[in-house]
Design a protein around this motif. Structure first.
Motif, PDB file in Angstrom:
ATOM      1  N   THR A 154       1.056  -1.058  -0.026  1.00 45.08           N
ATOM      2  CA  THR A 154       0.012   0.100  -0.173  1.00 45.08           C
ATOM      3  C   THR A 154       0.810   1.156  -0.007  1.00 45.08           C
ATOM      4  O   THR A 154       0.395   2.211  -0.634  1.00 45.08           O
ATOM      5  CB  THR A 154      -0.788  -0.076   1.226  1.00 45.08           C
ATOM      6  N   SER A 156       3.678   1.468  -1.185  1.00 53.93           N
ATOM      7  CA  SER A 156       4.692   1.832  -2.488  1.00 53.93           C
ATOM      8  C   SER A 156       3.672   2.115  -3.771  1.00 53.93           C
ATOM      9  O   SER A 156       4.178   2.720  -4.435  1.00 53.93           O
ATOM     10  CB  SER A 156       5.381   0.282  -2.822  1.00 53.93           C
ATOM     11  N   VAL A 157       2.466   1.680  -3.623  1.00 53.74           N
ATOM     12  CA  VAL A 157       1.627   2.115  -4.960  1.00 53.74           C
ATOM     13  C   VAL A 157       1.048   3.427  -4.980  1.00 53.74           C
ATOM     14  O   VAL A 157       0.848   4.136  -5.891  1.00 53.74           O
ATOM     15  CB  VAL A 157       0.510   1.014  -5.095  1.00 53.74           C
ATOM     16  N   THR A 158       1.148   4.133  -3.542  1.00 57.10           N
ATOM     17  CA  THR A 158       0.469   5.521  -3.209  1.00 57.10           C
ATOM     18  C   THR A 158       1.123   6.077  -2.340  1.00 57.10           C
ATOM     19  O   THR A 158       1.425   5.716  -1.266  1.00 57.10           O
ATOM     20  CB  THR A 158      -1.236   5.475  -3.023  1.00 57.10           C
TER      21      THR A 158
END
Length: 362
Positions: A154, A156-158
């Protein structure tokens, strides 16, 4: 017409069968050579306890790996935030408007550590056996491993902007990343975009769950609720996390534990109590599908995974051997019975119109 004779045999005639059972038990107890039996023999510890310890060690290794991977994701998120051209101002948060800001960040760390470490230590002390202590420790390691890996994804993606003024971490080369990871785990440095979802809230929620599940003293459980609320409020007051970070962390942590314990019950019902599923009880798969509409259950593979992670197969074998030994002790003939003479009574059923004969004894 003469009926077949009725033969009555005294319990002492079961000696031969019990002897055969004893031989079978000895054959079943011949252990194969492996690391578990080797350590149990040389350390004079039960092989089941060795098996529990080995799996606890595996879970701890997984936790360490997950912790470092999570810190790598945090550093990558800081680097993206630093190199981006987006606005550096914090997001609008309702919790920030409701709770005044304080600068004592260490208060949030202290309340989190005291709850988590205190709950772990207290529950390990009051546990009823060494096996129970190992199981509690292993469950915590598995839960934290999953949550930290999920948290790495979570983060890393945003990337969310920091809720406070902060200097982002510089990952640099791999040795520098390892150094930053150690400092982050030890709490020597703080990341800026270590946001969604909150790691502090995860540890706080686990501490409360530990008391709720394992502690038998109600006043300690109620105190943990109060301690947890204060700790979560301090996370907002110190601006370490947004309110959404805390809400998601509590929900995800509670959900992960609920699913885990639910599957533990499924494992016991399926592999230990031999309870059939609804589809097996109905005996008609087409009828079941017309009613349930679930052709592929999502948790089918999770049952086997949780069974291994929790060590249920180890305890199943242990309890099965204990039950077998108890049944053997109850069924084993006593010395007096062994010395008795075998007595067989044969009674001849009389023909119609003939008087009955007394049974002959040999």
């Amino acid at each position: 017409m003469t009926d077949s004779p009725i033969i009555s045999i005294s319990p002492a005639t079961n000696i031969t069968n019990n002897t055969t059972t004893t031989q079978n038990r000895k054959c079943l107890r011949i252990p194969s050579f492996n690391v578990q039996n080797y350590l149990a023999e040389h350390l004079h510890i039960s092989p089941y306890l060795i098996a529990e310890l080995l799996r606890a060690f595996i879970s701890f290794v997984c936790l360490v790996i997950a912790a470092f991977l999570c810190t790598f994701g945090i550093q990558w998120s800081d680097f993206r935030w630093k190199s981006s051209n987006y606005d550096m101002e914090p997001l609008v948060d309702l919790g920030f408007n409701m709770i005044p800001q304080i600068d004592y960040v260490f208060l949030a760390d202290i309340t989190m550590l005291t709850l988590f470490v205190g709950s772990l230590v207290i529950n390990l002390i009051i546990a009823k056996s060494n096996t129970a202590r190992i199981v509690i420790f292993r469950r915590i390691c598995w839960m934290l491993s999953f949550l930290l890996i999920f948290r790495m994804i979570t983060i890393s993606v945003t990337t969310l902007p920091s809720p406070k003024k902060c200097t982002p971490l510089n990952p640099g080369d791999f040795p520098n990343m390892l150094k930053n990871s150690v400092d982050l785990i030890a709490g020597n440095v703080k990341a800026c975009t270590d946001n969604i979802f909150s790691g502090h809230s995860t540890f706080i929620t686990i501490g409360v769950i530990l008391f709720r599940v394992y502690c038998r003293y109600k006043f300690i459980v109620y105190y943990s609720y109060l301690h947890g609320l204060v700790a979560l409020s301090l996370l907002i007051a110190t601006r370490m996390h947004y309110t959404v970070d805390i809400i998601l962390a509590v929900f995800i942590t509670y959900s992960a534990h609920s699913i885990y314990f639910f599957i533990v019950d499924l494992c016991i019902e399926k592999h230990f109590l031999k309870i059939k599923r609804t589809e097996d009880i109905i005996g008609d798969k087409e009828l079941y599908q017309r009613i349930a509409y679930v052709p592929n259950m999502f948790n089918t593979n999770l049952v086997g995974v949780i069974r291994w992670m929790d060590g249920l197969d180890i305890r199943f074998r242990h309890e099965a051997e204990k039950a077998r030994d108890i049944n053997w002790e109850h069924s084993r003939p006593s010395n007096e019975m062994m010395n008795e003479t075998i007595q067989i009574e044969i009674s001849q059923s009389p023909n119609e119109g003939e008087p009955s004969h007394n049974p002959r004894k040999f």
